[in-house]
Design an enzyme around this catalytic site. Structure first.
Site, PDB file in Angstrom:
ATOM      1  N   LYS A 171      43.485  47.736  54.290  1.00  0.00           N
ATOM      2  CA  LYS A 171      42.222  48.408  53.958  1.00  0.00           C
ATOM      3  C   LYS A 171      42.410  49.908  54.161  1.00  0.00           C
ATOM      4  O   LYS A 171      43.010  50.327  55.162  1.00  0.00           O
ATOM      5  CB  LYS A 171      41.099  47.896  54.865  1.00  0.00           C
ATOM      6  CG  LYS A 171      40.820  46.403  54.735  1.00  0.00           C
ATOM      7  CD  LYS A 171      40.002  46.093  53.500  1.00  0.00           C
ATOM      8  CE  LYS A 171      39.636  44.610  53.451  1.00  0.00           C
ATOM      9  NZ  LYS A 171      38.812  44.266  52.287  1.00  0.00           N
ATOM     10  N   ASP A 196      43.068  48.094  49.536  1.00  0.00           N
ATOM     11  CA  ASP A 196      41.696  47.773  49.131  1.00  0.00           C
ATOM     12  C   ASP A 196      40.773  48.770  49.828  1.00  0.00           C
ATOM     13  O   ASP A 196      40.819  48.908  51.055  1.00  0.00           O
ATOM     14  CB  ASP A 196      41.343  46.342  49.557  1.00  0.00           C
ATOM     15  CG  ASP A 196      39.957  45.904  49.088  1.00  0.00           C
ATOM     16  OD1 ASP A 196      39.296  46.681  48.366  1.00  0.00           O
ATOM     17  OD2 ASP A 196      39.541  44.784  49.452  1.00  0.00           O
ATOM     18  N   ASP A 246      37.134  44.197  42.005  1.00  0.00           N
ATOM     19  CA  ASP A 246      36.700  43.078  42.848  1.00  0.00           C
ATOM     20  C   ASP A 246      35.175  42.992  42.781  1.00  0.00           C
ATOM     21  O   ASP A 246      34.615  42.206  42.014  1.00  0.00           O
ATOM     22  CB  ASP A 246      37.209  43.309  44.277  1.00  0.00           C
ATOM     23  CG  ASP A 246      36.703  42.297  45.289  1.00  0.00           C
ATOM     24  OD1 ASP A 246      36.024  41.343  44.886  1.00  0.00           O
ATOM     25  OD2 ASP A 246      36.978  42.453  46.495  1.00  0.00           O
ATOM     26  N   LYS A 270      36.860  35.833  42.937  1.00  0.00           N
ATOM     27  CA  LYS A 270      36.369  35.035  44.055  1.00  0.00           C
ATOM     28  C   LYS A 270      35.292  34.092  43.517  1.00  0.00           C
ATOM     29  O   LYS A 270      34.198  34.547  43.195  1.00  0.00           O
ATOM     30  CB  LYS A 270      35.767  35.944  45.128  1.00  0.00           C
ATOM     31  CG  LYS A 270      36.756  36.935  45.731  1.00  0.00           C
ATOM     32  CD  LYS A 270      36.039  37.941  46.599  1.00  0.00           C
ATOM     33  CE  LYS A 270      37.029  38.872  47.302  1.00  0.00           C
ATOM     34  NZ  LYS A 270      36.360  40.004  47.969  1.00  0.00           N
TER      35      LYS A 270
HETATM   36 MG    MG Z   1      38.228  43.611  47.871  1.00  0.00          MG
END
Ligand code: MG
Length: 378
Positions: A171, A196, A246, A270
């Site tokens: 991250k 990310d 995302d 997802k």
């Molecule tokens: Mg993500």
């Protein structure tokens, strides 16, 4: 392949459990030592049951839906629309729930996804084979959260490589990016690495983001908060590194927009965040047809949510390693048996021959962890 298998739901049970985490989770509102998880259990008129999981977090911030918003919407609005009604095929559940609320993707998925496991169970086949998945094992990447120091981060990257993970994701946010990447690359120049940002940057940070090209990253995931696709298109045009979307990808239209606007080159899919498997399979088929690399992300799911992600990631279009860490990375003890495991090559076995979800539910453990429960019946 998917065959005609009508069913009628007679009960949906909601449960909230508190699942102890192996390591504290740094959420937007503070540090959590256990994950609040909303589980669903569906039963049909033949007495077949299937479990599902709502991937919403306990608080809004990262995304607007929460466990509590889903807990309110499911009994009041969504469950009554499908209980007692003969459903011809699972995609019908998607249509009914989406007509009731085009948003609230996570709440919808908590009913839609277990319908697929229910049908698989009724047909005596695995969820993976029901959806046409072909891989017997899937590749797992790891996500390393924020650490107290850069040195600690580099050490965690080393441990992940030793465990066999196929790629490492870290991250980043403004002020916590270049130093981290320089430190990792100075020790591990060739390890498959991605970042990310969860939308932590703005369009004013474009020069900084473009400078990340030198780190030879597999991708930069969701760098900017800006909803304006033009900013992503501008950034992608200036970068050699692929952008991965995302949070922006909530349905097939979003994937089509990304491709046509050239605002990204990779999708993190997802299923629990796009309304369930019907929507996820639409996005998958589109990406496969248009050569858009795809991987399956995670939402800190229990072993139940993980079962859906593993089955989906076994589809042909998932060409990159997913966030499919074994149970032991997150949980002191998972709620499925066997727990999800990974070999030293970073591969997770897809339970292709196990009917339904592919793992057994540890109901005693779930009972022990349950803090509230609600039955919704016809
Ligand atoms: Mg993500």
């Amino acid at each position: 392949m998917i065959s005609h298998c009508p069913f009628t739901l007679t009960r949906i049970t909601l449960r909230e459990i508190r699942l102890p985490l192996m390591e504290p989770f740094h959420a937007s509102h503070g540090v959590e030592h256990e994950r609040r998880i909303l589980l669903t259990e569906l039963e049909d008129s033949d007495g077949i049951t299937a479990w599902g999981e709502c991937v919403a977090l306990s608080s809004a911030g990262y995304l607007p839906e929460t466990i509590d918003s889903a807990w309110k919407l499911l009994p009041e609005t969504l469950a009554p629309l499908v209980i007692g009604k003969e459903i011809a095929e699972t995609s019908e559940v998607h249509s009914i729930l989406k007509a009731a609320t085009p948003v609230n993707h996570m709440a919808r998925a908590a009913i839609e996804m277990p319908c697929w496991a229910l049908v698989a169970q009724k047909q005596g086949q695995s969820l993976a084979s029901l959806i046409g998945a072909t891989r017997s094992e899937v590749s797992a990447g790891v996500v390393i959260g924020m650490q107290d120091s850069t040195q600690a981060l580099v050490e965690k990257v080393g441990l992940a490589i030793d465990e066999g993970y196929a790629r490492v994701k870290i991250k980043i946010e403004p002020g916590a990016d270049l130093e981290k990447l320089n430190a990792i690359r100075s020790v591990y120049p060739d390890v498959p690495l991605m970042v990310d940002a969860n939308g932590a940057y703005s369009k004013d940070d474009m020069d900084l983001l473009i400078s990340l090209d030198v780190f030879n990253l597999e991708m930069i995931e969701q760098p900017m908060q800006d909803l304006d696709q033009a900013h992503y298109t501008e950034l992608q045009n200036a970068l050699n590194t692929p952008l991965c979307l995302d949070e922006f990808i909530c349905n097939l239209n979003d994937a089509v927009d990304m491709h046509s606007e050239k605002s990204g080159r990779i999708i993190n899919l997802k299923p629990g965040r796009v309304g369930g498997f019907t929507s996820a399979l639409q996005i998958h088929d589109y990406c496969l047809a248009h050569d858009i690399p795809l991987w399956c992300g995670g939402m800190l799911e229990s072993g139940i949510g993980r079962a859906y992600n593993v089955a989906l990631a076994a589809k042909a279009g998932f060409t990159l390693a997913g966030d499919l860490s074994p149970s032991r990375r997150y949980w002191k003890q998972d709620i499925v048996s066997p727990e999800w495991d990974m070999n030293d090559q970073g591969m997770v076995t897809v339970p292709m021959d196990h009917p339904g979800l592919g793992v057994d539910i540890d109901i005693e453990r779930i009972d022990a962890l349950t803090v509230r429960k609600e039955d919704i019946t016809s």
